[in-house]
Motif scaffolding. Structure first.
Motif, PDB file in Angstrom:
ATOM      1  N   ASP B   9       0.832  -0.947  -0.143  1.00  0.00           N
ATOM      2  CA  ASP B   9       0.318  -0.307  -0.070  1.00  0.00           C
ATOM      3  C   ASP B   9       0.670   0.928   0.228  1.00  0.00           C
ATOM      4  O   ASP B   9       0.635   2.321   0.420  1.00  0.00           O
ATOM      5  N   ASP B  10       1.825   1.805  -0.152  1.00  0.00           N
ATOM      6  CA  ASP B  10       3.356   1.976  -0.276  1.00  0.00           C
ATOM      7  C   ASP B  10       3.605   2.647  -1.835  1.00  0.00           C
ATOM      8  O   ASP B  10       4.976   1.795  -1.742  1.00  0.00           O
ATOM      9  N   ASN B  11       3.601   2.307  -2.422  1.00  0.00           N
ATOM     10  CA  ASN B  11       3.638   2.447  -4.240  1.00  0.00           C
ATOM     11  C   ASN B  11       4.045   4.312  -4.301  1.00  0.00           C
ATOM     12  O   ASN B  11       3.404   3.970  -5.934  1.00  0.00           O
ATOM     13  N   GLU B  12       4.511   4.998  -3.630  1.00  0.00           N
ATOM     14  CA  GLU B  12       4.682   6.544  -4.288  1.00  0.00           C
ATOM     15  C   GLU B  12       6.502   6.893  -3.962  1.00  0.00           C
ATOM     16  O   GLU B  12       6.326   7.678  -4.073  1.00  0.00           O
ATOM     17  N   ASN B  13       6.817   5.582  -3.323  1.00  0.00           N
ATOM     18  CA  ASN B  13       8.487   6.434  -3.051  1.00  0.00           C
ATOM     19  C   ASN B  13       9.475   5.923  -4.313  1.00  0.00           C
ATOM     20  O   ASN B  13       9.463   5.570  -5.010  1.00  0.00           O
ATOM     21  N   PRO B  14      10.486   7.146  -4.031  1.00  0.00           N
ATOM     22  CA  PRO B  14      11.578   7.612  -5.583  1.00  0.00           C
ATOM     23  C   PRO B  14      11.974   6.163  -5.225  1.00  0.00           C
ATOM     24  O   PRO B  14      13.371   6.066  -6.133  1.00  0.00           O
ATOM     25  N   VAL B  15      12.515   5.169  -3.727  1.00  0.00           N
ATOM     26  CA  VAL B  15      13.240   4.173  -4.420  1.00  0.00           C
ATOM     27  C   VAL B  15      12.563   3.086  -4.223  1.00  0.00           C
ATOM     28  O   VAL B  15      11.712   2.658  -2.902  1.00  0.00           O
ATOM     29  N   ILE B  16      12.640   1.713  -4.502  1.00  0.00           N
ATOM     30  CA  ILE B  16      12.427   0.252  -4.223  1.00  0.00           C
ATOM     31  C   ILE B  16      13.431  -0.155  -3.883  1.00  0.00           C
ATOM     32  O   ILE B  16      14.489  -0.271  -4.545  1.00  0.00           O
ATOM     33  N   ILE B  17      14.004  -0.886  -2.827  1.00  0.00           N
ATOM     34  CA  ILE B  17      15.155  -1.768  -2.914  1.00  0.00           C
ATOM     35  C   ILE B  17      14.745  -2.831  -2.291  1.00  0.00           C
ATOM     36  O   ILE B  17      13.522  -3.848  -2.035  1.00  0.00           O
ATOM     37  N   ALA B  18      15.133  -4.024  -3.454  1.00  0.00           N
ATOM     38  CA  ALA B  18      14.627  -5.207  -3.535  1.00  0.00           C
ATOM     39  C   ALA B  18      15.777  -5.888  -2.550  1.00  0.00           C
ATOM     40  O   ALA B  18      16.756  -5.948  -2.956  1.00  0.00           O
ATOM     41  N   GLY B  19      15.241  -6.853  -1.920  1.00  0.00           N
ATOM     42  CA  GLY B  19      16.329  -7.711  -0.395  1.00  0.00           C
ATOM     43  C   GLY B  19      16.545  -6.558   0.279  1.00  0.00           C
ATOM     44  O   GLY B  19      17.253  -5.727   0.405  1.00  0.00           O
ATOM     45  N   PHE B  20      16.266  -6.954   1.545  1.00  0.00           N
ATOM     46  CA  PHE B  20      16.142  -6.272   2.189  1.00  0.00           C
ATOM     47  C   PHE B  20      17.513  -7.469   3.844  1.00  0.00           C
ATOM     48  O   PHE B  20      16.790  -7.405   4.660  1.00  0.00           O
ATOM     49  N   GLY B  21      18.068  -7.630   3.283  1.00  0.00           N
ATOM     50  CA  GLY B  21      18.832  -8.745   4.140  1.00  0.00           C
ATOM     51  C   GLY B  21      19.949  -7.795   4.908  1.00  0.00           C
ATOM     52  O   GLY B  21      20.161  -5.686   4.803  1.00  0.00           O
ATOM     53  N   ARG B  22      21.654  -7.742   5.062  1.00  0.00           N
ATOM     54  CA  ARG B  22      22.423  -7.375   5.150  1.00  0.00           C
ATOM     55  C   ARG B  22      22.322  -5.432   4.797  1.00  0.00           C
ATOM     56  O   ARG B  22      23.268  -4.980   5.497  1.00  0.00           O
ATOM     57  N   PHE B  23      22.917  -5.930   3.527  1.00  0.00           N
ATOM     58  CA  PHE B  23      23.172  -5.096   2.573  1.00  0.00           C
ATOM     59  C   PHE B  23      21.826  -3.614   1.734  1.00  0.00           C
ATOM     60  O   PHE B  23      21.713  -2.836   2.408  1.00  0.00           O
ATOM     61  N   GLY B  24      20.620  -4.588   2.047  1.00  0.00           N
ATOM     62  CA  GLY B  24      19.858  -3.688   1.806  1.00  0.00           C
ATOM     63  C   GLY B  24      19.265  -2.406   3.121  1.00  0.00           C
ATOM     64  O   GLY B  24      18.808  -1.790   3.060  1.00  0.00           O
ATOM     65  N   GLN B  25      19.570  -3.133   3.920  1.00  0.00           N
ATOM     66  CA  GLN B  25      18.956  -2.278   5.248  1.00  0.00           C
ATOM     67  C   GLN B  25      19.952  -0.736   5.474  1.00  0.00           C
ATOM     68  O   GLN B  25      19.461  -0.313   5.889  1.00  0.00           O
ATOM     69  N   ILE B  26      21.152  -1.416   5.415  1.00  0.00           N
ATOM     70  CA  ILE B  26      21.997  -0.274   5.432  1.00  0.00           C
ATOM     71  C   ILE B  26      21.318   1.048   4.685  1.00  0.00           C
ATOM     72  O   ILE B  26      21.341   2.188   4.936  1.00  0.00           O
ATOM     73  N   ILE B  27      21.047   0.061   2.868  1.00  0.00           N
ATOM     74  CA  ILE B  27      20.828   1.333   2.382  1.00  0.00           C
ATOM     75  C   ILE B  27      20.056   2.184   2.564  1.00  0.00           C
ATOM     76  O   ILE B  27      19.292   3.393   2.895  1.00  0.00           O
ATOM     77  N   GLY B  28      18.658   1.327   3.314  1.00  0.00           N
ATOM     78  CA  GLY B  28      17.408   1.723   3.924  1.00  0.00           C
ATOM     79  C   GLY B  28      17.518   2.973   5.103  1.00  0.00           C
ATOM     80  O   GLY B  28      17.247   4.296   4.928  1.00  0.00           O
ATOM     81  N   ARG B  29      19.029   2.374   5.783  1.00  0.00           N
ATOM     82  CA  ARG B  29      19.086   3.663   6.689  1.00  0.00           C
ATOM     83  C   ARG B  29      19.557   4.341   6.234  1.00  0.00           C
ATOM     84  O   ARG B  29      19.119   5.774   7.386  1.00  0.00           O
ATOM     85  N   VAL B  30      20.830   4.556   5.674  1.00  0.00           N
ATOM     86  CA  VAL B  30      20.715   5.693   5.013  1.00  0.00           C
ATOM     87  C   VAL B  30      19.846   6.613   4.087  1.00  0.00           C
ATOM     88  O   VAL B  30      19.816   8.064   4.694  1.00  0.00           O
ATOM     89  N   LEU B  31      19.071   6.263   3.999  1.00  0.00           N
ATOM     90  CA  LEU B  31      17.966   6.940   3.119  1.00  0.00           C
ATOM     91  C   LEU B  31      16.823   7.496   4.321  1.00  0.00           C
ATOM     92  O   LEU B  31      16.667   8.957   3.811  1.00  0.00           O
ATOM     93  N   ARG B  32      16.358   6.470   5.010  1.00  0.00           N
ATOM     94  CA  ARG B  32      15.710   7.043   6.552  1.00  0.00           C
ATOM     95  C   ARG B  32      16.415   8.382   7.779  1.00  0.00           C
ATOM     96  O   ARG B  32      15.881   9.359   7.248  1.00  0.00           O
ATOM     97  N   MET B  33      17.903   8.346   7.196  1.00  0.00           N
ATOM     98  CA  MET B  33      18.363   9.490   7.905  1.00  0.00           C
ATOM     99  C   MET B  33      18.385  10.826   7.244  1.00  0.00           C
ATOM    100  O   MET B  33      18.382  12.532   7.190  1.00  0.00           O
ATOM    101  N   ARG B  34      17.878  10.642   5.649  1.00  0.00           N
ATOM    102  CA  ARG B  34      18.122  11.465   4.853  1.00  0.00           C
ATOM    103  C   ARG B  34      16.486  12.131   4.387  1.00  0.00           C
ATOM    104  O   ARG B  34      15.997  12.592   3.987  1.00  0.00           O
TER     105      ARG B  34
END
Lengths: 214, 214
Positions: B9-34
């Motif tokens: 229900d959340d499909n208007e975001n500028p970024v899609i992250i495919a794979g939310f393991g140790r790699f994807g999560q770091i990127i998610g945390r950086v994006l959240r910070m910004r």
């Protein structure tokens, strides 16, 4: 069917590399570039045979066994690069090296935060999480692809990295308490957002407008 | 037993992250910070449930299926972070995204050189080998532990990195010929050694001259 360990005839090198997969090989190639000799140990027969075809000198042997470390010259080496991909073998080897060769400086590859915390406990000199820096690099390029300037993206990553390493230290005490780990992670996320906001506010609205316009 | 995909229900975001393991999560945390919002897709039920406990918004779904990408808003997003750890799923997903959402910029995690070469063929915008930068970091710290200055160690890594990325490009044409790959790797090693020697000779002389003049 187990092949017997190789006889190691090369045990006067300043560096021992335990684990010669994609991680250990890069380190070996950098050392070779600087003409620093090393003894590489690898626990997979197939991997040993493969990397030998590329001209590498690497021995088949289990680095978590004392007699293998002794044969590799651990008593005379300066640096022990712990590049095993298996977490338990890595922790066992670090522990063995610390107890029997306390002067050897251990530089370790860590699989994840939990592994890093275990290596800290043993007292390894330096460790890095194995996918951490590449994920930060991809995060930086993602920020740039979204329109941030390179300088802004790099500064974001620098700040995240400093905060994350501090957080990892703080997690040492609460590692076995999932509830506290969750609280700590959520608090860290809020801190990072606030850290950034406080800063962009003082840096001035003008710069932000220019960044958004470009 | 397979759980049905989550409703996204959340499909208007500028970024899609495919794979939310140790790699994807770091990127998610950086994006959240910004404060940049993203839609995260993860194919492992256990992983989805685990990271949700830490307050992450992440959907269970297979990113290599077109309907999942559509539901995640791939037609409107700007950047697609391909952080899957499985090589074949990653290549399949990259191919699908390139064909159906050609405007989406793909930033990819690659497992190794072979995976990187396949992603290049598909035309991903940027990729990074997942353990590459951490292994370079450990190599740098190894050089420092052996007594090199930090500046010298950093410059060695910079030069190695530039050479290695060039070599990767050159390997695209010979990737299926093991004999040629072996020759190329051995030649690259020789080049690196020579590059360094030639340079330290001239740099040494230059430095000596400056020291004498001052």
């Amino acid at each position: 069917m187990k092949r017997p360990d190789d006889e190691i005839d090369d045990n006067e090198n300043p560096v021992i590399i335990a684990g010669f997969g994609r991680f250990g090989q890069i380190i070996g190639r950098v050392l070779r570039m600087r003409r620093i000799s090393f003894t590489a140990l690898e626990g997979s027969v197939a991997q040993v045979d493969f990397v030998r075809r590329f001209g590498n000198k690497v021995y088949y042997g289990d680095a978590s066994r004392l007699e293998v470390l002794q044969a590799a010259g651990a008593a005379r080496a300066e640096v022990f690069v712990l590049a095993l991909d298996d977490v338990d073998a890595s922790v066992r080897t670090a522990d063995l090296v610390r107890r029997h060769f306390p002067n050897l400086k251990i530089m370790a590859r860590a699989r994840n935060r939990q592994h890093a915390l275990r290596l800290m406990d043993i007292g390894v000199r330096y460790f890095i999480r194995e996918t951490y820096l590449s994920s930060l690099d991809l995060a930086q390029h993602t920020l740039e692809a979204l329109g941030l300037t390179r300088a802004d993206a790099i500064e974001s990553i620098r700040r995240f990295d400093a905060h994350d390493r501090k957080q990892l230290q703080a997690q040492r005490e609460i590692r076995d308490d999932e509830q506290k780990l969750i609280q700590s992670a959520q608090q860290a996320a809020r801190e990072l957002e606030q850290l950034f906001e406080a800063d962009t506010t003082t840096e001035g609205a003008e710069e932000q407008r220019r960044a958004q316009a470009s």
